[in-house]
Scaffold this motif. Structure first.
Motif, PDB file in Angstrom:
ATOM      1  N   ARG A  69       0.819  -1.211   0.000  1.00 26.21           N
ATOM      2  CA  ARG A  69       0.000   0.000   0.000  1.00 26.21           C
ATOM      3  C   ARG A  69       0.854   1.263   0.000  1.00 26.21           C
ATOM      4  O   ARG A  69       0.595   2.214  -0.753  1.00 26.21           O
ATOM      5  CB  ARG A  69      -0.923  -0.010   1.222  1.00 26.21           C
ATOM      6  N   ASP A  70       1.901   1.289   0.828  1.00 28.03           N
ATOM      7  CA  ASP A  70       2.728   2.483   0.902  1.00 28.03           C
ATOM      8  C   ASP A  70       3.595   2.669  -0.340  1.00 28.03           C
ATOM      9  O   ASP A  70       3.941   3.798  -0.693  1.00 28.03           O
ATOM     10  CB  ASP A  70       3.603   2.435   2.165  1.00 28.03           C
ATOM     11  N   PHE A  71       3.956   1.570  -0.998  1.00 28.43           N
ATOM     12  CA  PHE A  71       4.643   1.697  -2.279  1.00 28.43           C
ATOM     13  C   PHE A  71       3.731   2.443  -3.263  1.00 28.43           C
ATOM     14  O   PHE A  71       4.171   3.365  -3.957  1.00 28.43           O
ATOM     15  CB  PHE A  71       5.015   0.324  -2.827  1.00 28.43           C
ATOM     16  N   GLY A  72       2.464   2.057  -3.309  1.00 28.62           N
ATOM     17  CA  GLY A  72       1.513   2.747  -4.180  1.00 28.62           C
ATOM     18  C   GLY A  72       1.307   4.195  -3.776  1.00 28.62           C
ATOM     19  O   GLY A  72       1.309   5.097  -4.624  1.00 28.62           O
ATOM     20  N   ASP A  73       1.148   4.446  -2.475  1.00 27.34           N
ATOM     21  CA  ASP A  73       0.973   5.826  -2.006  1.00 27.34           C
ATOM     22  C   ASP A  73       2.198   6.671  -2.326  1.00 27.34           C
ATOM     23  O   ASP A  73       2.082   7.875  -2.601  1.00 27.34           O
ATOM     24  CB  ASP A  73       0.734   5.840  -0.492  1.00 27.34           C
ATOM     25  N   GLY A  74       3.383   6.049  -2.296  1.00 24.75           N
ATOM     26  CA  GLY A  74       4.621   6.785  -2.543  1.00 24.75           C
ATOM     27  C   GLY A  74       4.674   7.382  -3.937  1.00 24.75           C
ATOM     28  O   GLY A  74       5.068   8.550  -4.105  1.00 24.75           O
ATOM     29  N   PHE A  75       4.278   6.626  -4.960  1.00 29.08           N
ATOM     30  CA  PHE A  75       4.327   7.208  -6.300  1.00 29.08           C
ATOM     31  C   PHE A  75       3.084   8.027  -6.628  1.00 29.08           C
ATOM     32  O   PHE A  75       3.158   9.017  -7.363  1.00 29.08           O
ATOM     33  CB  PHE A  75       4.620   6.158  -7.385  1.00 29.08           C
ATOM     34  N   VAL A  76       1.944   7.675  -6.042  1.00 23.75           N
ATOM     35  CA  VAL A  76       0.723   8.436  -6.314  1.00 23.75           C
ATOM     36  C   VAL A  76       0.826   9.856  -5.758  1.00 23.75           C
ATOM     37  O   VAL A  76       0.372  10.817  -6.399  1.00 23.75           O
ATOM     38  CB  VAL A  76      -0.502   7.703  -5.738  1.00 23.75           C
ATOM     39  N   ALA A  77       1.419  10.021  -4.574  1.00 21.31           N
ATOM     40  CA  ALA A  77       1.514  11.351  -3.961  1.00 21.31           C
ATOM     41  C   ALA A  77       2.295  12.320  -4.837  1.00 21.31           C
ATOM     42  O   ALA A  77       1.990  13.517  -4.882  1.00 21.31           O
ATOM     43  CB  ALA A  77       2.159  11.248  -2.576  1.00 21.31           C
ATOM     44  N   ILE A  78       3.308  11.818  -5.538  1.00 18.08           N
ATOM     45  CA  ILE A  78       4.110  12.674  -6.411  1.00 18.08           C
ATOM     46  C   ILE A  78       3.461  12.833  -7.783  1.00 18.08           C
ATOM     47  O   ILE A  78       3.468  13.917  -8.374  1.00 18.08           O
ATOM     48  CB  ILE A  78       5.538  12.104  -6.553  1.00 18.08           C
ATOM     49  N   LEU A  79       2.879  11.756  -8.305  1.00 23.45           N
ATOM     50  CA  LEU A  79       2.291  11.810  -9.638  1.00 23.45           C
ATOM     51  C   LEU A  79       0.955  12.550  -9.659  1.00 23.45           C
ATOM     52  O   LEU A  79       0.551  13.071 -10.713  1.00 23.45           O
ATOM     53  CB  LEU A  79       2.084  10.388 -10.174  1.00 23.45           C
ATOM     54  N   LEU A  80       0.266  12.607  -8.525  1.00 17.48           N
ATOM     55  CA  LEU A  80      -1.054  13.241  -8.501  1.00 17.48           C
ATOM     56  C   LEU A  80      -1.022  14.683  -9.010  1.00 17.48           C
ATOM     57  O   LEU A  80      -1.799  15.031  -9.913  1.00 17.48           O
ATOM     58  CB  LEU A  80      -1.654  13.164  -7.091  1.00 17.48           C
ATOM     59  N   PRO A  81      -0.154  15.568  -8.463  1.00 19.89           N
ATOM     60  CA  PRO A  81      -0.149  16.939  -9.002  1.00 19.89           C
ATOM     61  C   PRO A  81       0.310  16.993 -10.456  1.00 19.89           C
ATOM     62  O   PRO A  81      -0.199  17.796 -11.236  1.00 19.89           O
ATOM     63  CB  PRO A  81       0.819  17.681  -8.071  1.00 19.89           C
ATOM     64  N   VAL A  82       1.271  16.144 -10.825  1.00 16.07           N
ATOM     65  CA  VAL A  82       1.740  16.110 -12.217  1.00 16.07           C
ATOM     66  C   VAL A  82       0.598  15.712 -13.144  1.00 16.07           C
ATOM     67  O   VAL A  82       0.391  16.307 -14.215  1.00 16.07           O
ATOM     68  CB  VAL A  82       2.921  15.126 -12.354  1.00 16.07           C
ATOM     69  N   TYR A  83      -0.151  14.704 -12.744  1.00 15.69           N
ATOM     70  CA  TYR A  83      -1.281  14.208 -13.532  1.00 15.69           C
ATOM     71  C   TYR A  83      -2.358  15.278 -13.681  1.00 15.69           C
ATOM     72  O   TYR A  83      -2.857  15.538 -14.791  1.00 15.69           O
ATOM     73  CB  TYR A  83      -1.849  12.966 -12.844  1.00 15.69           C
ATOM     74  N   LEU A  84      -2.700  15.927 -12.564  1.00 16.76           N
ATOM     75  CA  LEU A  84      -3.751  16.941 -12.611  1.00 16.76           C
ATOM     76  C   LEU A  84      -3.324  18.154 -13.417  1.00 16.76           C
ATOM     77  O   LEU A  84      -4.129  18.730 -14.171  1.00 16.76           O
ATOM     78  CB  LEU A  84      -4.138  17.349 -11.186  1.00 16.76           C
ATOM     79  N   LEU A  85      -2.067  18.566 -13.292  1.00 23.17           N
ATOM     80  CA  LEU A  85      -1.572  19.684 -14.097  1.00 23.17           C
ATOM     81  C   LEU A  85      -1.562  19.314 -15.583  1.00 23.17           C
ATOM     82  O   LEU A  85      -1.873  20.136 -16.442  1.00 23.17           O
ATOM     83  CB  LEU A  85      -0.177  20.101 -13.640  1.00 23.17           C
ATOM     84  N   ALA A  86      -1.200  18.057 -15.880  1.00 20.67           N
ATOM     85  CA  ALA A  86      -1.186  17.599 -17.274  1.00 20.67           C
ATOM     86  C   ALA A  86      -2.595  17.581 -17.872  1.00 20.67           C
ATOM     87  O   ALA A  86      -2.766  17.767 -19.084  1.00 20.67           O
ATOM     88  CB  ALA A  86      -0.562  16.213 -17.368  1.00 20.67           C
ATOM     89  N   LEU A  87      -3.593  17.380 -17.027  1.00 21.64           N
ATOM     90  CA  LEU A  87      -4.983  17.408 -17.486  1.00 21.64           C
ATOM     91  C   LEU A  87      -5.514  18.827 -17.641  1.00 21.64           C
ATOM     92  O   LEU A  87      -6.648  19.020 -18.070  1.00 21.64           O
ATOM     93  CB  LEU A  87      -5.875  16.623 -16.522  1.00 21.64           C
ATOM     94  N   GLY A  88      -4.691  19.814 -17.265  1.00 21.54           N
ATOM     95  CA  GLY A  88      -5.060  21.211 -17.462  1.00 21.54           C
ATOM     96  C   GLY A  88      -5.630  21.910 -16.254  1.00 21.54           C
ATOM     97  O   GLY A  88      -6.159  23.024 -16.370  1.00 21.54           O
ATOM     98  N   PHE A  89      -5.494  21.312 -15.046  1.00 22.97           N
ATOM     99  CA  PHE A  89      -6.043  21.922 -13.845  1.00 22.97           C
ATOM    100  C   PHE A  89      -5.005  22.828 -13.172  1.00 22.97           C
ATOM    101  O   PHE A  89      -3.803  22.638 -13.327  1.00 22.97           O
ATOM    102  CB  PHE A  89      -6.531  20.850 -12.876  1.00 22.97           C
ATOM    103  N   ALA A  90      -5.496  23.811 -12.406  1.00 25.63           N
ATOM    104  CA  ALA A  90      -4.641  24.801 -11.748  1.00 25.63           C
ATOM    105  C   ALA A  90      -4.191  24.297 -10.377  1.00 25.63           C
ATOM    106  O   ALA A  90      -4.788  23.374  -9.816  1.00 25.63           O
ATOM    107  CB  ALA A  90      -5.411  26.106 -11.593  1.00 25.63           C
TER     108      ALA A  90
END
Length: 401
Positions: free
Chosen positions: A20-41
């Motif tokens: 679970r923490d392995f998944g949380d580790g990459f999701v926490a960093i990728l989440l803002p990158v993903y949302l910014l890539a989708l065009g969100f502020a």
């Protein structure tokens, strides 16, 4: 044939937390990158983090009531199923309102830490397996494996940057990482399924979620909520966003930094267990936490990237030493029947308080006050530490009496 029960139940819980923490580790960093890539502020990124933490709080309230009366294994299996559904939904949904719903109802963890519906259930299940003398060391090992897994997950967050040579687009690669998150939920569920079933006794079934320990738990919950509100200003997703925007850090560099930050945090846990046997749980929590907040405060004003990263690594080496000690302390000062509820009711205010601050931090980012969230976090955390010391230095766990 060797029985499944011949393996200690804690082994399965440790394994599930690792996944679970392995998944949380990459999701926490990728989440803002993903949302910014989708065009969100940035403000919208903060709102997603807030929705996630607020949803986790409500789920944790529910498991707090259910944990004293129902088999913890089935509750953990339900949480693992929710993790799988969350990963699938995040990989498919692009609409912002739907993403808010997924963040609220799912298990996405922007803090890559212990703010999770899984935590009170695992704490209660683990505590029943050890003696008072072994409890803090067990929580230190539990935190150690989780932090190492989270560090490895942070390193794995750089994988989308290396897919360019394969012809796979970056956005598609990030979506595949959310699919991996879903698969980790399935694997964790398989481990939870191997935990022996524990039927609640007649006495436990009649016990209120919180009984004689209610005043202590409520006071701890109030203080922990202050700490969590402060921490919400620099959840890992927002700290990554700060580094991206202030110093133009790349995704690969961020992955390496958060990997080493996670490693330092991980190896601070056994140190915390060793230190607590000499100076006590409360003193360990306070006197390691305050220097970490000072390091964060200095990082906010660091003029160069190397200095900022160095100060943040100092913070990482100290800031999480209160995690196993805090968990151990809560489990020590309540009765066995109250443990699931106590873990839940000290986690819920943390989740609720932490849910408000990412949105505030996102607003500060949008207003170009990018370093102010770090300053606010440091000041509030120091206040929390001093209040905790004043209120609880006289209430000793059994092994310190």
């Amino acid at each position: 044939m060797r029985s499944v029960q011949s393996t200690h139940p804690a082994t399965y819980l440790f394994g599930a937390r690792t996944l679970r923490d392995f998944g949380d580790g990459f999701v926490a960093i990728l989440l803002p990158v993903y949302l910014l890539a989708l065009g969100f502020a940035p403000l919208q990124v903060g709102l997603i983090a807030t929705a996630s933490l607020f949803g986790s709080a409500l789920l944790t309230i529910a498991v707090g009531f259910l944990g004293a009366r129902h088999d913890l294994r089935w509750l953990l299996l339900a949480a693992a199923s929710l993790m799988t559904a969350t990963g699938v939904a995040m990989s498919l949904v692009h609409d912002y309102l739907l993403l808010l719903v997924v963040a609220f109802a799912g298990t996405i963890n922007p803090s890559a830490g212990s703010v999770s519906v899984f935590v009170p259930l695992e704490h209660a299940a683990l505590t029943r397996e050890v003696t008072d003398a072994e409890r803090t060391r067990m929580f230190a090992r539990y935190s150690l494996v989780g932090a190492l897994a989270s560090a490895a997950g942070a390193l794995a967050s750089a994988l989308p940057d290396f897919t360019i040579v394969t012809g796979l687009g970056r956005l598609t690669a990030i979506k595949l990482m959310f699919v991996l998150y879903a698969l980790l939920g399935i694997a964790g569920g398989l481990l939870y399924a191997r935990i022996p079933k524990r039927i609640a006794s007649h006495e436990t079934a009649k016990t209120a979620a919180l009984g004689p320990s209610r005043p202590v738990v409520l006071k701890l919950a109030a203080l922990f909520s202050l700490d969590a509100f402060a921490g919400g200003f620099v959840v890992q997703s927002l700290l990554a966003l700060w580094l991206f925007e202030r110093f133009d850090l790349s995704l690969a560099q961020a992955g390496v930094f958060f990997f080493w930050a996670g490693v330092l945090s991980a190896f601070s846990f056994p140190v915390a267990a060793w230190l607590s046997r000499r100076i006590g749980l409360i003193n360990t929590m306070v006197f390691t936490h305050i220097p970490s907040s000072i390091a964060l405060l200095l990082a906010a004003f660091a003029p160069t990237l190397p200095l900022a990263l160095a100060l943040l690594l100092v913070r990482a080496a100290l800031s999480q030493m209160d995690v196993p000690t805090r968990s151990s302390y809560v489990m020590a000062v309540v009765t066995e029947a109250e443990r699931a509820a106590a873990a839940s009711f000290t986690s819920v205010p943390r989740s609720l308080a932490a849910a408000a601050s990412p949105a505030l931090a996102g607003a500060l980012f949008a207003a170009s006050y990018r370093s102010l969230p770090l300053v606010i976090c440091a000041a509030l955390k120091i206040t929390y530490d001093l209040l905790l010391l004043l209120q609880f230095r006289q209430l000793k766990p059994p092994e310190e009496r």
